[in-house]
Enzyme design. Structure first.
Site, short mmCIF file in Angstrom:
data_model
loop_
_atom_site.label_atom_id
_atom_site.label_comp_id
_atom_site.label_asym_id
_atom_site.label_seq_id
_atom_site.Cartn_x
_atom_site.Cartn_y
_atom_site.Cartn_z
N ASP A 89 7.88 -4.18 6.09
CA ASP A 89 7.04 -4.56 7.22
C ASP A 89 7.69 -4.19 8.55
O ASP A 89 7.01 -3.85 9.50
CB ASP A 89 6.77 -6.07 7.18
CG ASP A 89 6.07 -6.44 5.89
OD1 ASP A 89 4.97 -5.92 5.66
OD2 ASP A 89 6.63 -7.22 5.10
N LYS A 140 6.36 1.04 11.51
CA LYS A 140 7.20 -0.07 11.02
C LYS A 140 8.58 -0.12 11.70
O LYS A 140 9.33 -1.06 11.48
CB LYS A 140 7.40 0.04 9.51
CG LYS A 140 6.12 0.13 8.69
CD LYS A 140 5.35 -1.16 8.72
CE LYS A 140 4.10 -1.18 7.87
NZ LYS A 140 4.31 -1.13 6.47
N ASP A 198 10.33 1.07 -2.31
CA ASP A 198 9.45 -0.02 -1.86
C ASP A 198 9.13 0.18 -0.38
O ASP A 198 9.83 0.91 0.33
CB ASP A 198 10.17 -1.37 -2.08
CG ASP A 198 9.19 -2.53 -2.18
OD1 ASP A 198 8.00 -2.35 -1.87
OD2 ASP A 198 9.63 -3.64 -2.57
N SER A 242 0.81 -1.22 0.00
CA SER A 242 0.00 0.00 0.00
C SER A 242 0.85 1.28 0.00
O SER A 242 0.41 2.30 -0.55
CB SER A 242 -0.95 -0.01 1.20
OG SER A 242 -0.22 -0.18 2.40
N GLU A 290 10.83 -8.50 -5.10
CA GLU A 290 11.28 -7.28 -4.42
C GLU A 290 12.77 -7.34 -4.14
O GLU A 290 13.49 -6.35 -4.32
CB GLU A 290 10.51 -7.10 -3.11
CG GLU A 290 9.05 -6.72 -3.32
CD GLU A 290 8.24 -6.65 -2.05
OE1 GLU A 290 7.26 -5.89 -2.03
OE2 GLU A 290 8.56 -7.35 -1.09
#
Ligand code: 5RP
Length: 241
Positions: free
Chosen positions: A87, A124, A84, A32, A106
């Site tokens: 997480d 994160k 990019d 997202s 990725e």
């Protein structure tokens, strides 16, 4: 996801857009946060900027195509800039990626990039990687055997999507989500151990790959790493939402 979290993701991604220059070959991330970056690149293309994109997932490839961003899936040489999400990000800028399922492409795209910029909201940031699961992509062939050997290195693991209806990656593989109680003490060594296991295609530890992490909090986006040294390349303001 709260609206605030969405706004933070957007502000981190828009900060990264300042690095995009005419003629660049861009790595387009997945998830997202990276989506905001790709959408911003689409607007730059619409305004006449000539860039091309290497997508890190089918979803991103579809989005890029819809936005009119020329897509490249084979390259000679390096990608100029990849942006990019992640997480988890630790203080050394090591990452866990792949909870969106795109970790193999990725990592390939990041490894082929001159510059790898990660965009995240402040939720994160972690002191030690392994707060949540570590995704590991494995071949479907004899996957139970691979999972048994992997389980010996971890506290627990689950097949993403469940054994009845497993999640299948863009590469046709399974993802095992590994839990490490108390976190991953030495992510670099653990990554090496995981790569030694036959059947493991790739894992979601990105060690020493990110050169800049743009973290968005209520005070605005803040760059940690090279961007904070003032190496912002483009003077155009980021596009309006
Ligand atoms: C996908 C990823 C994503 O970058 C990661 O999951 C972060 O996603 P989001 O920006 O939606 O929080 O690694 O494989």
């Amino acid at each position: 996801m709260t609206l605030l979290s969405d706004e933070l993701k957007q502000s981190a991604a828009y900060k990264a857009l300042e690095l995009v220059q005419d003629g660049m070959l861009l790595g387009l991330g997945s998830g997202s946060t990276a989506r905001y970056f790709t959408e911003g690149v689409g607007r730059l293309v619409e305004e006449g900027m000539k860039v091309r994109g290497v997508p890190t997932s089918r979803e991103t490839a579809e989005l890029a195509a819809e936005l009119g961003i020329p897509i490249v899936t084979e390259i000679a040489g390096q990608i100029d800039l990849t942006v990019d999400g992640a997480d988890e990000v630790d203080p050394a800028l090591n990452l866990i990626k792949g909870r969106g399922g795109a970790l193999v492409r990725e990592k390939l795209v990041a490894a082929a990039s001159r510059r790898f910029v990660v965009v995240v909201d402040e939720s994160k940031l972690v002191k030690q990687l392994g707060v949540g699961v570590l995704p590991v992509e494995v071949l479907p062939f004899l996957w139970r055997s691979t999972a048994e050997r992997l389980a010996a290195l971890a506290q627990s693991l689950v097949v993403r999507g469940g054994e009845e209806t497993p999640y299948i990656s863009d590469n046709g593989n399974l993802i095992l989500d590994v839990t490490m109680e108390g976190g991953i003490k030495n992510p670099a060594d653990f990554g090496v151990e995981l790569k030694k296991l036959t059947g493991v295609v790739e894992h979601g530890l990105f060690i020493g790959m990110a050169d800049t992490v743009i973290v968005a909090g209520p005070e605005g986006p803040k760059a940690i790493g090279r961007l904070s040294g003032g190496a912002v390349a483009r003077s155009n303001p980021p596009p309006k939402a």
